[in-house]
Design an enzyme around this catalytic site. Structure first.
Site: not given
Length: 398
Positions: A131, A212, A247
């Site tokens: 990311w 993460d 999310k």
């Protein structure tokens, strides 16, 4: 005064969303770029457990006071229970310092600032690819950032041997940023056996693992997705863990994340906790109250927690269904090619194998939007558009 300031090129994913919004084609256009979960009817969901928690918060309305720098105790407990397991020994021993943060990004920022202050010579290494904000956040904290081998386009898998050999070249206290599950952007995860091997190298080299986890529950299940974290703790490793509820609670705009740091002793953990709070004080003082309260209520009420897990698994299973349908249509259109990787990958994202030129063709000719590196957000698919997208992909792959 500001003539010397350079222009910001913009975020490639958010910029893509602007192009999507301005696309005049209204018959069909499909947004597979931004990492957001959408329902079957293309809507951002409000989970039933969240509705119940917000009803409790609103009746009667609560004062809007500042939260503690590290967030509500129940929120922090929720992070620890999910990441390390309920009644975990490491939490009972007082060796986990946890703070509520401004989303997963805030957790990364606080962690990066802490590491750079107390391990000033440490470098950070991220997977190739990762990311994009991982790189920006650690560089913004003043750290040098490199990349380690990860994705293999030839096998649509992991360059595991190269990955292990690379880790063996790193220096003590270098940071390795790891994705415990649902790798962003590829969707390609390590197996448990591979995690065992890699974490032993991390331990032998005395590296600092920074895990993460933004999609817990979207891969295997709540506990399975945390395997790498819990295995690292079992091995006696110090670990940084950033997590997000954006999310899996569909609370994107509430900025609900957490940072947990596992230390060898309670004395060290108390010191780390204090310095994390001091870091928060210097950046934003305290986390948002509403999101903290929602997480606190949902995660610490047995009935709402069970309801939440069920809702997450419904989202997970819908994504799996879309992966299967995409694979089925593409395999029928192009039987000479192997598309099984779509169902082997996990989570919201897939590295499709499309080139930048093919991605541009999808956008220009078919109004199907995805990131130029070929990353697709599977959660943007539904039964109304999946066949259209698959047919469009087949056209550009011919």
């Amino acid at each position: 005064m500001f003539e010397h300031v350079t222009a910001y090129a913009g975020d490639p994913i958010l910029g893509l969303m602007d192009k999507f919004a301005n696309d005049p084609r209204t018959d069909i256009k499909v947004n597979l770029g931004v990492g957001v979960y959408y329902t079957e009817d293309g809507k951002l969901p409000v989970l039933e457990c969240v509705k119940a928690a917000e009803a409790i918060i609103a009746n009667p309305p609560r004062p809007r006071g500042y939260l503690p720098m590290d967030g509500l105790p129940g929120y922090r407990k929720a992070c620890q229970d999910l990441l390390f397991g309920k009644n975990s020994a490491v939490v009972a021993e007082g060796r986990v310092a946890t703070i509520a943060t401004l989303g997963g990004s805030g957790a990364l920022k606080v962690g990066a600032d802490f590491i750079h202050q107390w391990f000033p010579t440490a470098k950070c290494y991220v997977s190739n690819p990762t990311w994009g904000n991982h790189i920006s956040i650690f560089e913004g904290a003043g750290m040098e950032v490199g990349k380690y081998p990860y994705y293999d386009p030839a096998t649509i898998g992991v360059k595991f041997d190269e990955l292990c050999e690379f880790f063996k070249t790193l220096n003590e206290n270098d940071v390795v940023l790891l994705h415990p599950c649902c790798h962003n952007p590829t969707g390609v995860d390590l197996t448990r056996e591979q995690w065992d091997v890699l974490l032993q190298i991390v331990k032998d080299q005395k590296l600092i693992p920074f895990m993460d986890i933004a999609y817990q529950g979207f891969g295997e299940d709540m506990d399975g997705d945390a395997y790498a974290i819990r295995r690292a703790v079992e091995m006696g490793l110090p670990v940084f863990v950033s997590n997000s509820f954006s999310k899996n609670l569909s609370l994107y705009g509430e900025r609900v994340g957490g940072l947990s740091v596992v230390s060898p002793t309670k004395e060290e953990s108390d010191k780390v906790h204090g310095q994390l709070k001091f870091t928060v004080r210097r950046i934003y003082s305290s986390p948002p109250a509403h999101g903290n309260a929602v997480v606190d209520i949902v995660m610490n009420d047995d009935k709402l927690f069970t309801q939440w897990v069920g809702e997450v698994y419904e989202m997970r299973d819908r994504i799996r269904e879309m992966r299967q349908k995409l694979q089925d249509v593409l395999s029928a259109k192009l039987p000479e090619r192997d598309f099984s990787y779509f169902t082997k990958q996990q989570g919201m994202f897939s590295f499709t194998g499309l080139t930048a030129e093919q991605v541009v063709r999808l956008r220009d000719e078919f109004a199907v939007y995805m990131v130029e590196n070929g990353r697709m957000c599977i959660a943007g698919l539904n039964n109304a558009n999946v066949e259209y997208v698959a047919n469009a992909m087949a056209e550009v792959l011919k």
